[in-house]
Every structure is written in C-alpha cells, then in structure tokens.
Design a protein around this motif. Structure first.
Motif, mmCIF file in Angstrom:
data_model
loop_
_atom_site.group_PDB
_atom_site.id
_atom_site.type_symbol
_atom_site.label_atom_id
_atom_site.label_comp_id
_atom_site.label_asym_id
_atom_site.label_seq_id
_atom_site.Cartn_x
_atom_site.Cartn_y
_atom_site.Cartn_z
ATOM 1 N N CYS A 161 -1.049 4.647 -1.319
ATOM 2 C CA CYS A 161 -2.413 4.658 -0.789
ATOM 3 C C CYS A 161 -2.464 5.469 0.507
ATOM 4 O O CYS A 161 -1.564 5.373 1.348
ATOM 5 C CB CYS A 161 -2.894 3.237 -0.499
ATOM 6 S SG CYS A 161 -3.030 2.178 -1.953
ATOM 7 N N GLU A 162 -3.522 6.225 0.665
ATOM 8 C CA GLU A 162 -3.715 6.966 1.908
ATOM 9 C C GLU A 162 -3.891 5.991 3.058
ATOM 10 O O GLU A 162 -4.604 4.998 2.936
ATOM 11 C CB GLU A 162 -4.941 7.870 1.806
ATOM 12 C CG GLU A 162 -5.222 8.660 3.074
ATOM 13 C CD GLU A 162 -6.517 9.437 3.027
ATOM 14 O OE1 GLU A 162 -6.906 10.014 4.064
ATOM 15 O OE2 GLU A 162 -7.154 9.464 1.944
ATOM 16 N N ARG A 163 -3.239 6.288 4.200
ATOM 17 C CA ARG A 163 -3.339 5.417 5.372
ATOM 18 C C ARG A 163 -3.653 6.241 6.612
ATOM 19 O O ARG A 163 -3.345 7.438 6.671
ATOM 20 C CB ARG A 163 -2.021 4.649 5.559
ATOM 21 C CG ARG A 163 -1.741 3.664 4.436
ATOM 22 C CD ARG A 163 -0.450 2.902 4.653
ATOM 23 N NE ARG A 163 0.714 3.778 4.550
ATOM 24 C CZ ARG A 163 1.949 3.400 4.855
ATOM 25 N NH1 ARG A 163 2.179 2.174 5.293
ATOM 26 N NH2 ARG A 163 2.957 4.239 4.734
ATOM 27 N N GLY A 219 0.820 -1.207 0.000
ATOM 28 C CA GLY A 219 0.000 0.000 0.000
ATOM 29 C C GLY A 219 0.846 1.246 0.000
ATOM 30 O O GLY A 219 0.538 2.235 -0.675
ATOM 31 N N THR A 253 -9.454 2.549 -2.765
ATOM 32 C CA THR A 253 -8.460 3.325 -2.039
ATOM 33 C C THR A 253 -8.281 4.686 -2.702
ATOM 34 O O THR A 253 -8.971 5.021 -3.672
ATOM 35 C CB THR A 253 -7.103 2.603 -2.004
ATOM 36 O OG1 THR A 253 -6.497 2.667 -3.309
ATOM 37 C CG2 THR A 253 -7.273 1.140 -1.601
ATOM 38 N N SER A 254 -7.343 5.461 -2.193
ATOM 39 C CA SER A 254 -7.069 6.773 -2.774
ATOM 40 C C SER A 254 -6.336 6.668 -4.105
ATOM 41 O O SER A 254 -6.191 7.670 -4.809
ATOM 42 C CB SER A 254 -6.244 7.620 -1.799
ATOM 43 O OG SER A 254 -4.999 6.989 -1.522
ATOM 44 N N VAL A 255 -5.864 5.477 -4.446
ATOM 45 C CA VAL A 255 -5.181 5.257 -5.728
ATOM 46 C C VAL A 255 -6.165 4.625 -6.701
ATOM 47 O O VAL A 255 -6.769 3.582 -6.409
ATOM 48 C CB VAL A 255 -3.941 4.354 -5.554
ATOM 49 C CG1 VAL A 255 -3.277 4.085 -6.902
ATOM 50 C CG2 VAL A 255 -2.949 5.004 -4.602
ATOM 51 N N ILE A 283 -5.092 1.031 5.486
ATOM 52 C CA ILE A 283 -5.381 1.676 4.209
ATOM 53 C C ILE A 283 -6.806 2.212 4.221
ATOM 54 O O ILE A 283 -7.762 1.476 4.487
ATOM 55 C CB ILE A 283 -5.177 0.694 3.045
ATOM 56 C CG1 ILE A 283 -3.697 0.273 2.966
ATOM 57 C CG2 ILE A 283 -5.623 1.318 1.724
ATOM 58 C CD1 ILE A 283 -3.415 -0.779 1.914
#
Length: 271
Positions: free
Chosen positions: A188-190, A183, A204-206, A196
C-alpha cells in the motif's frame, strides 16, 4: 471503554460476524478477490475484501513519572487540551518541527512556555529558532531526570545538570509508527509518516484493500475513525455488488436533465 467495545462486539455477533481474537502475522493477496491472513498459532483466514484498521503505536519520551500524570497534567494534543494550559507555566517536551509547532499552537492559551528537548539535539532550523526567540520561548536541552510533586500537584521538572524548572502543565510530542506492517506487506502507498494513503472512499492503492482509523493521514480522533470505518464499509459493500446488477453511471448532462424533470414535477404539485 470496555463497555462500549463490548456492546459493539455483541452487535456484530447478532449480525453473524465471526470475531477472532488473534494476531495476524502476515497477509498475502492471492488475487483481486482473494486475500489470505496467517494468524499466530497457525490459523488462516481468507476473504474477498480487506479493511486495515490497525492503528499506530506511540513512542513516549523517556521521562520518569510522565505516565502517572498523563491525561491530567500531561497531554499530547494542544488542540484538544490546550485550554488546560490557560495562563499556566507550560513545558513542551520534544524536538524538531513537532515540538516547535506544539509550542506555537499553545501560545493562544499561554505565553509562559518552555521547550525541553530532554537531552536530545533540538534539530531546529533557523526559522524555528527565530519564531521561538520572537515569542520569548526558551529552550532547555539537559535531560529530564524526574517530575516533582507537592501535595499531589505537579510542581517542577528535575534536570541533570541544571536547576529545576517550575511547571504546571506538560505537553509532549510523540513519535508514531504503524502498529504492524500489513500495509507494507501488501504494498500500500504510504506517506512520509508511514500512514496508509486512501482516496475519498477509503480505498488504498492496492485494489480491494481499504483502510480507516489512525493508520491513515489526518487528525487522530475517535469520531473521525468511526466515520472513516463507516465510509469504508459502504465502499466495500458497493464493491461486492456484481457488475451486472449495477446501473450505468449517469453523465453530467443526464444528471442535469433528471434534476430538471424532478424540479418540474415538484412545481406541478404546487398550487
């Protein structure tokens, strides 16, 4: 269980899924429609969508013998196993907010609770101390050197520098971190715990990367992980339908009109 996993793998094969028992070393997003995984040993796998279900790894406290009673007299979830502590001498092993929160949750089952930090700084705020004191929950900071049994039953904890403490049930807080850094590699934003972040579709943000299971925030339950995987699968399938084959989304007014027509049609069928 191995049998359940085996059945799941067999079902995948019946639907033409290729199963690869390997370790992913790194992942790269070549474009929105092209992801490439590099496997241990040199192999490569490419795909148009990516679902991360990598889970998390637990960090156990260093307590000799704890692993032998895990699931029997030692637990990690007061919500799942708190009933086992009903009216019993219970010890919470941990520090900081996690340990205090666990101890407070267990007060619905027992009032005989002690927090043991196992030689670590308690890391308690004034609020934590006040709540523990108000409930009469003592804190022991000395290191735990062993667990004592009698006739197969948990009896006490042995400490370095103080008398043993009688105990019947143990709950311990565990640290966790993502099972691997895929991630992070993708960006990816965590959240603060390394989980994640996903939306209601498990996206996810991706773009075109999805996630499910314990790697996302929330309760770590098998039934929730399975449900999340199903939601992600639905979202992935819908994302693979070409745009020219999709209908234009209905506006709020059109939805109300459609609903009214359907209601009228239903009423016309009634005597």
């Amino acid at each position: 269980p191995a049998e359940l996993r085996g059945r799941g793998r067999d079902e995948c094969r019946r639907h033409g899924v290729e199963l690869i028992d390997g370790i992913v070393l790194c992942v790269a997003k070549r474009s929105d429609e092209h992801f490439e995984l590099q496997l241990e040993g040199g192999g490569r796998v490419a795909g148009r969508r990516l679902l991360l279900a990598i889970g998390v790894k637990d960090v156990w406290p260093d307590v000799p013998g704890l692993e032998h009673i895990y699931g029997d007299r030692a637990h990690v979830c007061p919500d799942c196993d708190g009933y086992e502590a009903t009216g019993k001498k219970t010890v919470v092993i941990g520090k900081g907010r996690r340990a205090v929160g666990m101890a407070l949750n267990l007060t619905t089952w027992t009032r005989d609770i002690t927090v043991c930090t196992n030689g670590r700084d308690p890391d308690f705020t004034d609020e934590y101390c006040e709540k523990l004191t108000a409930l009469g929950i003592p804190v022991i900071e000395e290191p735990i050197t062993g667990i004592k049994f009698r006739e197969g039953e948990l009896r006490s904890l042995i400490f370095d520098g103080r008398e043993p403490l009688g105990v019947e049930e143990i709950f311990f807080s565990i640290g966790q971190y993502p099972a691997d850094d895929l991630g992070a590699q993708l960006g990816c934003e965590r959240d603060d715990g390394g989980h994640i972040v996903v939306d209601e579709h498990h996206h996810t943000s991706v773009y075109n990367v999805f996630a499910a299971g314990d790697i996302i925030p929330g309760p770590q339950l098998a039934i929730r992980a399975a449900a999340g995987g199903a939601v992600a699968a639905l979202s992935i399938h819908k994302s693979l339908v070409p745009e020219e084959r999709k209908l234009e989304p209905m506006t709020a007014g059109a939805e109300e009109s459609q609903g009214s027509k359907e209601s009228q049609g239903l009423l016309s069928l009634l005597p």
